[in-house]
Motif scaffolding. Structure first.
Motif, PDB file in Angstrom:
ATOM      1  N   THR A   1      27.736   8.479  -2.654  1.00  0.00           N
ATOM      2  CA  THR A   1      27.833   9.061  -1.311  1.00  0.00           C
ATOM      3  C   THR A   1      28.111  10.554  -1.413  1.00  0.00           C
ATOM      4  OG1 THR A   1      30.213   8.720  -1.147  1.00  0.00           O
ATOM      5  CG2 THR A   1      28.774   6.894  -0.436  1.00  0.00           C
ATOM      6  N   GLN A   2      27.853  11.252  -0.324  1.00  0.00           N
ATOM      7  CA  GLN A   2      28.112  12.692  -0.301  1.00  0.00           C
ATOM      8  C   GLN A   2      29.587  12.983  -0.597  1.00  0.00           C
ATOM      9  OE1 GLN A   2      26.742  14.536   3.306  1.00  0.00           O
ATOM     10  NE2 GLN A   2      24.657  13.670   3.143  1.00  0.00           N
TER      11      GLN A   2
ATOM     12  N   GLY B   1      21.688   4.690   2.587  1.00  0.00           N
ATOM     13  CA  GLY B   1      22.073   5.765   1.689  1.00  0.00           C
ATOM     14  C   GLY B   1      20.888   6.602   1.259  1.00  0.00           C
TER      15      GLY B   1
END
Length: 477
Positions: free
Chosen positions: A38-39, A73
């Protein structure tokens, strides 16, 4: 996965992240379909703001390396290798599209492609049939010639000294008085035009031409930013030239003898009128005279013969008469102009083939050239007569034409505007290749340039039969 961007480098943090992810995909560590962290996870790992990671990922999506799946995602795309290749190779299409030289019309590209095929009937080709080329005589010349070592090296800037002197002797028979220093050997007439375009004229200069022109099918002037202006040679010619030229540089491109594609031959008066009209506005004339030796009957001297002020640049060539493969032509003009163009020629090709120049010199000095021309003219006249007989039998109710005065072509005009790209393609599908009028004048859908110089007699008969059939079908639609 312990990598972090280096804040001491000149490259931005965002670009370092882009480069790192790209490297993982290139090595195969992240294969197609791999889901990225994830970011938030990446931002923590890299020690950067989440916005920096977001911008890096957006850049990688833009180039096609990553993709987002809603609610799932970010993933490595399945065409990531294609995206990588695009990033590592130059964008050649951009280079091509922004280059200065204009591409040929698609029709002309097709003509150039299909002229190489043996199964195509070439009804428009502007060259001699193989059977009309003096192949055996040229082979004999090679056995007769004794080459000096210098002849196998680079040519001098303006060309072989002896050949230039021989050309001066040859053109004197047409009333042209020139000295060797006023002659430049070129690789055909097209190179002469290219040299003039880049060596004498500033961008935005005007090139005057007749409405139907060979220059519309090639782009030596258009590609360097010249303004092409079509004008009629009428009683207002001098006034028109003066008004259109104004303060710009300008030249007038003319083919007074066996005009390509129309086959027209100017009278002495017409040549004189053009010369005087251009002289009044100080406009140089480019006289393209590559077909004059193929006239069936004698005609008036060229414009260059009346040139007393160095206003005319005269182009000659053996490509239409002896062999296009020799690539030998000549440009005659004022010494300062010739020296300038010869200098540019040496910058581009280091001179025309020295061996070809020796062959042409031998043919001019031995008398073989003029003997060959006499025979060639008779062959072309026979072919023209044969073609006209077919036209009289099949086309007289649907088209008009003028009796050819020499050269290769009949400018065939159909009563109806049939000759468009669709018609061209329909003939091509039947293995018949034509030169449609619209490549010489975009508004012309009535004409084709019909050549009797290349196809065999059987091919002329078959090709014209197919052409007639297609015309009739088009008329019935």
């Amino acid at each position: 996965m312990n990598w972090q961007p280096n804040r001491q480098r000149d490259t931005s943090l965002q670009q370092q992240i882009v480069q790192w992810i790209t490297a993982l995909v290139e090595r195969g560590d992240w294969v197609a379909g791999t889901k990225l962290p994830t970011q938030r996870q990446l931002a923590m790992q890299f020690g950067v703001n989440r916005s920096t990671v977001q911008q890096a990922l957006e850049e990688l999506k833009a180039i096609g390396l990553l993709e987002s799946k809603v609610g799932s995602g970010v993933y490595v795309t399945h065409n990531s290798w294609h995206a990588l290749i695009q990033q590592t190779q130059p964008n050649w299409q951009t280079y091509i599209e922004t280059s200065i030289h204009k591409p040929n019309y698609h029709t002309i590209q097709l003509i150039n492609e299909y002229e190489q095929r043996e199964d195509v009937i070439r009804l428009g080709t502007g060259e001699l049939a193989p059977s009309l080329l003096p192949t055996e005589a040229i082979e004999a010349s090679l056995r007769e010639l004794s080459f000096q070592p210098k002849a196998l090296g680079y040519s001098s800037p303006q060309g072989n000294d002896h050949l230039r002197a021989a050309i001066c002797d040859y053109v004197r028979k047409r009333g042209i008085v020139a000295e060797p220093q006023q002659v430049c050997i070129v690789s055909g007439a097209l190179q002469a035009l290219q040299l003039i375009a880049v060596g004498l004229l500033e961008q935005g200069s005007i090139v005057f031409q007749e409405p139907t022109s060979y220059l519309n099918s090639v782009h030596p002037f258009q590609s360097v930013g010249m303004q092409m202006v079509s004008i009629h040679r009428d009683e207002q010619l001098a006034q028109t030239l003066s008004q259109r030229k104004r303060k710009k540089q300008a030249v007038f491109y003319a083919i007074p003898t066996l005009h390509n594609p129309t086959g027209q031959v100017w009278t002495s008066l017409e040549k004189k009128q053009l010369y005087e009209a251009c002289q009044a506005s100080r406009i140089p004339i480019i006289e393209d005279d590559v077909y004059h030796e193929l006239l069936f009957e004698a005609t008036s001297p060229p414009i260059k013969a009346m040139d007393s002020s160095g206003q005319v640049l005269y182009i000659g060539s053996v490509s239409k008469t002896l062999s296009p493969g020799l690539r030998i032509g000549w440009l005659i003009g004022p010494t300062t102009v010739i020296e300038r163009l010869a200098d540019i020629k040496m910058q581009t090709d280091y001179g025309s083939s020295a061996i070809s120049q020796e062959i042409v010199l031998h043919w001019l000095q031995s008398g073989k050239y003029e003997s060959h021309l006499a025979s060639l003219r008779q062959h072309l006249q026979d072919r023209a007569h044969f073609t006209e007989q077919i036209l009289q039998g099949k086309f007289k109710d649907i088209a008009t034409w003028s009796k050819p005065k020499g050269g290769f072509y009949i400018w065939l005009k159909f009563h109806e505007p049939l000759i468009d790209k669709e018609f061209f393609m329909k003939l091509l599908q039947q293995q018949v290749l034509i030169n449609p009028g619209y490549i010489y004048d975009p508004q012309d859908h009535h004409h084709i340039r019909l050549s009797y110089a290349y196809a065999t007699y059987d091919e002329l008969q078959e090709g014209l039969q197919i052409l007639h059939k297609c015309v009739v079908e088009a008329l019935l639609q």
